[in-house]
Design an enzyme around this catalytic site. Structure first.
Site, PDB file in Angstrom:
ATOM      1  N   GLY A  74      28.335 -18.237  -1.003  1.00 57.31           N
ATOM      2  CA  GLY A  74      27.339 -19.296  -0.871  1.00 57.31           C
ATOM      3  C   GLY A  74      27.757 -20.453   0.013  1.00 57.31           C
ATOM      4  O   GLY A  74      26.930 -21.291   0.360  1.00 57.31           O
ATOM      5  N   CYS A  78      -1.724  -3.153  -4.898  1.00 62.85           N
ATOM      6  CA  CYS A  78      -1.806  -2.808  -3.479  1.00 62.85           C
ATOM      7  C   CYS A  78      -2.988  -1.856  -3.261  1.00 62.85           C
ATOM      8  O   CYS A  78      -3.132  -0.851  -3.962  1.00 62.85           O
ATOM      9  CB  CYS A  78      -0.508  -2.145  -3.025  1.00 62.85           C
ATOM     10  SG  CYS A  78      -0.615  -1.436  -1.368  1.00 62.85           S
ATOM     11  N   CYS A 122      -1.299   1.713  -1.958  1.00 63.91           N
ATOM     12  CA  CYS A 122      -0.427   2.577  -2.778  1.00 63.91           C
ATOM     13  C   CYS A 122      -0.581   2.303  -4.265  1.00 63.91           C
ATOM     14  O   CYS A 122      -0.023   3.022  -5.088  1.00 63.91           O
ATOM     15  CB  CYS A 122       1.039   2.414  -2.364  1.00 63.91           C
ATOM     16  SG  CYS A 122       1.805   0.891  -2.962  1.00 63.91           S
ATOM     17  N   CYS A 140       0.933  -4.049   0.269  1.00 65.66           N
ATOM     18  CA  CYS A 140       2.365  -4.329   0.213  1.00 65.66           C
ATOM     19  C   CYS A 140       2.829  -4.932   1.532  1.00 65.66           C
ATOM     20  O   CYS A 140       2.470  -4.455   2.602  1.00 65.66           O
ATOM     21  CB  CYS A 140       3.173  -3.053  -0.002  1.00 65.66           C
ATOM     22  SG  CYS A 140       2.907  -2.234  -1.574  1.00 65.66           S
ATOM     23  N   CYS A 200       5.574   0.972   0.813  1.00 64.87           N
ATOM     24  CA  CYS A 200       4.173   1.350   0.616  1.00 64.87           C
ATOM     25  C   CYS A 200       3.922   2.779   1.119  1.00 64.87           C
ATOM     26  O   CYS A 200       3.316   3.606   0.430  1.00 64.87           O
ATOM     27  CB  CYS A 200       3.265   0.356   1.339  1.00 64.87           C
ATOM     28  SG  CYS A 200       1.530   0.464   0.871  1.00 64.87           S
TER      29      CYS A 200
HETATM   30 ZN   LIG Z   1       1.486  -0.567  -1.212  1.00 67.33          ZN
END
Ligand SMILES: [Zn+2]
Lengths: 277, 223
Positions: free
Chosen positions: A29, A238, A241, A263, A269
């Protein structure tokens, strides 16, 4: 000879970046300064990420490049072509097939595995910059763990909007020590930073900073007891999908105001649609 | 005259491959990596400066880096070889060294290596330590079968739960691991260590928590 070295960068620059990467991994970090080089593309096109990828990439690596989750945007295509040309590496759109994934603004939905490296393009590496413009001061704040201002900023959101309004580049604390900007990924992706088996490297070209999250590292999104961290959720699945747990983009489908949610991760997807079909 | 200290066959691609292994070692502390590097020449001391550390030096060092060499490894031939192959500057001041070459046997916790500052903790020395033993609990040695009781239990970034790394049990090993365990108290300042045993390499960065693994092994043996 093609007139440039393998992966474009000269060996001395690669070694300098490699030494910096080892320190970045050792101090999760923490932003390590590095002597970045000019790249044959403008800032804003991921020159920081490109320099890290160029420094770690090997001839046998398979590379994937995404921009906002998509493999086919101009930015992703041009970076992919760049490495095909200067390193001759094989490329892929499949998250599971990639050894190195360079990304702008997303973490793939498909879980990453041990051994993979995710390279983030970072525009502004300093999470405290909007509070304190001086680099010297922000370094001191990190040194002293003076992160109260960060919470104040988030709490102002709550006072104003009733919730934390920050949805991108949502600050995290790495291994209980450094507050870090995860780059402008949606906060939806923040939980994927925590305990990820892949190595995550971050490169900022303009400010010449790099930082890292090693695999299996504890990464917490800053929050408050009465306002715990939450990710974005959608009422939709979505449209392509059917996924109900991926990050969705709203797209316009025609000129009559039709729209749908799909997506943002195109490989995820398409893979799902292939499995369903 | 430096032919006995070998160069990499392919500077560009071998350096990349070796760097990725060192990066893997640093990213997942205590994992043991086998490096393919031309073998260094015979040396009088033990442990030897082996292929793994030589490969790390060749892939990471250049004229922008300074190297400190511990007395037991130091020789005119090694100095010449490092200068010849990498261009790195050899320094007698540990506090200004980017890399320090040493062995577990002679580790002295009082040597003032650079640990960085709180604002620039990256400006610290990376120790390259030759050891005579380098094994962990997932490299073909299950915990029950390990004969030594000299393992150290590592946890923290890069480690899913915990991992035992065994670098040997000499006084030098214990002093070194005690010093590295002290990194937690000074974090983010600290020392990062890369261990080499022949062609094998492992690392413990300053972010790693280190505890003795003896307690568990002992209790198993007592029972
Ligand atoms: Zn999708």
């Amino acid at each position: 000879m093609n007139g440039y070295n393998f992966a474009y960068l000269d060996e001395q620059t690669k070694r300098m970046i490699r030494r910096a990467l080892l320190k970045a991994v050792a101090i999760p970090g923490y932003q390590v300064p590095f002597g970045g080089r000019e790249m044959p593309m403008p800032y804003g096109w991921g020159t920081g990420g490109v320099q890290l990828t160029a420094s770690i990439l090997g001839a046998d690596d398979i590379l994937k490049v995404i921009d906002q989750g998509a493999d086919d945007t101009t930015n992703a295509v041009s970076i992919r072509h760049f490495f095909q040309r200067v390193a001759g590496v094989e490329t892929t759109t499949a998250t599971t097939a990639a050894d190195v994934i360079q990304t702008r603004h997303r973490i793939p939905e498909t879980p990453l595995r041990s051994g993979q490296i995710l390279v983030f393009q970072v525009p502004i590496p300093e999470p405290l910059r909007f509070i304190e413009p001086s680099e010297q001061e922000t370094r001191l704040m990190h040194a002293l763990e003076e992160y109260g201002v960060m919470h104040v900023k988030l709490y102002e959101d709550i006072a104003r909007y009733g919730h934390i309004a920050t949805t991108y580049a949502y600050p995290v604390k790495v291994d209980g020590r450094y507050v870090m900007d995860p780059s402008p990924i949606p906060k939806f992706d923040n939980p994927k930073l925590d305990g990820n088996p892949a190595l995550m490297l971050f490169g900022a070209g303009r400010e010449k900073r790099l930082y890292a999250i090693p695999p299996y590292t504890r990464v917490e999104s800053l929050d408050f007891e009465d306002h715990p961290f939450e990710i974005q959720r959608w009422e939709h699945s979505c449209a392509l999908c059917g996924s109900d747990h991926s990050y969705l983009d709203e797209v316009i489908t025609d000129d009559k105001g039709g729209r749908m949610f799909v997506c943002s991760d195109t490989d995820y997807c398409q893979t799902r649609r292939g499995e369903v079909a | 005259m430096n032919l006995s200290w070998p160069a990499l066959d392919d500077t560009v691609h071998d350096s990349q491959r070796l760097f990725r292994q060192v990066l893997g070692a640093m990213s997942e502390p205590g994992t043991v990596h086998e490096l393919v590097v031309p073998t260094p020449p015979a040396q009088p001391q033990k442990p030897l400066l082996g292929a793994a550390l030589w490969g790390a030096l060749l892939s990471l060092c250049d004229l922008d880096t300074t190297i400190w060499i511990g007395a037991e490894l130091d020789s005119p031939a090694l100095r010449e070889a490092l200068t010849f192959h990498t261009g790195a500057r050899i320094t007698d001041d540990p506090a200004s060294a980017d890399f320090a070459l040493l062995t577990h046997a002679s580790f002295d916790p009082r040597t003032p290596f650079a640990v960085g500052s709180d604002t620039y903790p990256d400006r610290g020395t990376t120790l390259l330590v030759a050891v005579e033993r380098l094994e962990n609990d997932s490299n073909g040695n299950t915990k029950g079968e390990r004969d030594g009781q000299s393992g150290w239990r590592l946890s923290g970034p890069g480690i899913a739960e915990s991992r035992v790394l065994d670098i040997g049990d000499g006084a030098g090993c214990r002093a070194l691991m005690t010093r590295l365990a002290g990194n937690r108290a000074s974090f983010p300042q600290g020392l990062d260590a890369i261990f080499g045993c022949g062609a094998r390499l492992a690392a413990i960065p300053r972010s790693t928590r280190i505890a003795s693994a003896e307690a568990r092994v002992d209790s198993r043996e007592v029972n």
